[in-house]
Design a protein around this motif. Structure first.
Motif, PDB file in Angstrom:
ATOM      1  N   ALA A 121      32.363 -23.055  27.253  1.00 22.73           N
ATOM      2  CA  ALA A 121      32.930 -22.271  26.161  1.00 22.73           C
ATOM      3  C   ALA A 121      32.182 -20.971  25.928  1.00 22.73           C
ATOM      4  CB  ALA A 121      32.924 -23.106  24.873  1.00 22.73           C
ATOM      5  N   THR A 129      33.557 -27.649  26.191  1.00 21.44           N
ATOM      6  CA  THR A 129      34.691 -28.373  25.626  1.00 21.44           C
ATOM      7  C   THR A 129      35.032 -29.527  26.563  1.00 21.44           C
ATOM      8  OG1 THR A 129      35.581 -26.349  24.635  1.00 21.44           O
ATOM      9  CG2 THR A 129      37.079 -28.222  24.870  1.00 21.44           C
ATOM     10  N   ARG A 131      36.900 -32.560  28.354  1.00 20.80           N
ATOM     11  CA  ARG A 131      38.305 -32.812  28.689  1.00 20.80           C
ATOM     12  C   ARG A 131      38.585 -34.293  28.974  1.00 20.80           C
ATOM     13  NH1 ARG A 131      39.960 -28.281  33.111  1.00 20.80           N
ATOM     14  NH2 ARG A 131      38.609 -29.563  34.432  1.00 20.80           N
TER      15      ARG A 131
END
Length: 482
Positions: A121, A129, A131
């Motif tokens: 990020a 971030t 996933r």
């Protein structure tokens, strides 16, 4: 300096961690300029060089991927308490035109058994971030599934590899094709390379033996172009191997031309790093990182484990060549340089337990048929204790003789097969207390030894040269400090 403060902080954390585990007070021969060391230091993951910031990045498994950065490969900034939350096993960091993506094995909790991923990020790769599970384990895999590699491009497509294996077929490099450069969706494309046999074996004394054994799992794989070849690295448990060969097909398959060992001593879990530029090219600088992964009978007590110095990679013919990185020169203490034209006659060619020694010997038109040449490091004041590292012309092997290294006598002899015919005799040693890294003609050996501080303290230890091969030699040495 920043480096010294980081060293002090890491040493303090190491001491507190070892004492909390009820382990011994650290030996005075613990490493000092291998700054990333701790009781639980583990595999390095995702080494990358960011040209924009001029920083190297790597993530180390202790603390669920602690993040470290360095401007020079020697002085590292980081800590073991700030976690990326990627779990505690080895993975990779993959730049593409769409972003920077981390991959790691999910070892517990939701998604256990799959490869998880996250997207960076920020440009410093400190915020991510998550996933979630991204690459599930194929049903055909039944021995292990972990340690994803950096994504690579082949024929306009993106691929990610994962270390895996099958009891019936052997150790494998599982290959997955991404639908695009976001590396979010994958299709199983089988095994890029499979082998059911090791190149030799490593015994409990961390001595490489030439007897091959069966293999059914590949740990810590890596795949990259280098020169005009492709190189595959994989740990078949204690044999950390390289293969140099070619790639062909769609999906690609790897065909080896030669195989060897990354480190004939205590260096394991090799992962390579290069620039963040894509696609990866064979002309880009390529370094290999690793750690002192195994318990060794002669290792110093209470020191934990450490990441080894990065090593430069190149290919000569079909052989992978490992060399010291030039950045180690920053460790040389001003005014400590010494040179000797006939070093075997010198009382000491270096003083102390943190030294660099470079021994050059002329071989003339042909190498001798017998005799040895090399360096004895960490020599006690009475001359009775030392670790001998050199080359044996009779057996055609680089070696480290541990028999007189420590308090208790032993018969440990680490060897690396090496024919010096048509090669230069250039032995380079980095001694950091009981952690030693030796380079000779593309081979590397990392022995761990535990001299007795009561016999001779670290600062009073010396290094000497021996030469029973009748060669003309010279040596250069420096004292080193972080």
């Amino acid at each position: 300096s920043t480096g010294n403060s980081v060293t002090t902080m890491v040493d303090t954390l190491l001491l507190l961690g070892l004492l909390s585990l009820g382990l011994a007070q650290p030996s005075p021969f613990c490493a000092k300029y291998h700054v990333i060391h701790d009781a639980n230091v583990y595999d390095p993951s995702g080494p990358l060089f960011d040209e924009a910031s001029g920083l190297w990045h790597l993530w180390e498994d202790d603390g669920s991927w602690s993040h470290w950065t360095s401007p020079d490969l020697i002085h590292w900034t980081g800590n073991f308490t700030t976690s990326t939350g990627f779990g505690g096993d080895t993975g990779s960091v993959s730049p593409t035109e769409s972003g920077v993506y981390a991959f790691w094995p999910i070892m517990s909790g939701p998604g256990q058994g799959a490869i998880g991923s996250a997207v960076a990020a920020d440009s410093g790769m400190t915020e991510w971030t998550h996933r979630g599970p991204t690459i599930p384990m194929p049903a055909r895999i039944n021995t292990g599934y972990r340690d994803p590699v950096r994504a690579f491009e082949w024929n306009g497509k993106w691929y990610v590899g994962v270390g895996c294996g099958n009891k019936e077929e052997g150790a494998q490099f599982c290959l997955f094709e991404a639908s695009d450069s976001t590396l979010a969706n994958f299709t199983d494309q089988g095994s890029l390379y499979t082998t059911n046999v090791t190149y030799g074996n490593v015994d409990g004394n961390i001595v490489w033996q030439p007897n091959n054994v069966s293999a059914n799992m590949m740990e810590c794989p890596d795949l990259f172009p280098l020169g005009d070849k492709w190189v595959l690295i994989g740990s078949l448990y204690k044999t950390n191997q390289w293969w140099v060969g070619t790639m062909a097909g769609d999906p690609p398959r790897f065909s080896p031309e030669a195989v060897g060992i990354v480190d004939y001593g205590n260096g394991y879990a090799a992962k390579t790093g290069s620039t963040m530029s894509t696609p990866q090219t064979g002309s880009a600088r390529r370094l290999v990182f690793g750690f002192t992964g195994w318990s060794e009978p002669t290792m110093p007590s209470g020191c934990g484990r450490a990441l080894v110095l990065p090593r430069e990679l190149s290919v000569q013919g079909s052989e992978l060549v490992l060399s010291p990185v030039p950045e180690t020169a920053v460790l040389r203490t001003p005014g400590s340089y010494q040179t000797f034209i006939d070093p075997a006659q010198a009382t000491a060619v270096a003083v102390g337990s943190q030294v660099e020694i470079r021994l050059f010997c002329g071989l003339g038109s042909s190498a001798p048929l017998a005799g040895k040449v090399g360096v004895r490091v960490l020599v006690s004041q009475d001359g009775g204790n030392y670790t001998e590292i050199g080359y044996d012309f009779a057996t055609k092997a680089m070696y480290t003789d541990h028999s007189k290294c420590c308090v208790a006598a032993n018969q440990i002899l680490q060897q690396a097969p090496l024919d010096l015919t048509a090669r230069a005799m250039e032995l380079t040693l980095f001694v950091d207390g009981g952690l030693i890294e030796a380079f000779l003609a593309g081979r590397v050996m990392t022995p761990l030894v535990a001299p007795s501080e009561t016999v001779t303290p670290p600062e009073a230890r010396v290094s000497t040269v021996y030469n029973t091969a009748g060669l003309s030699c010279q040596v250069h040495s420096w004292q080193l400090a972080y």
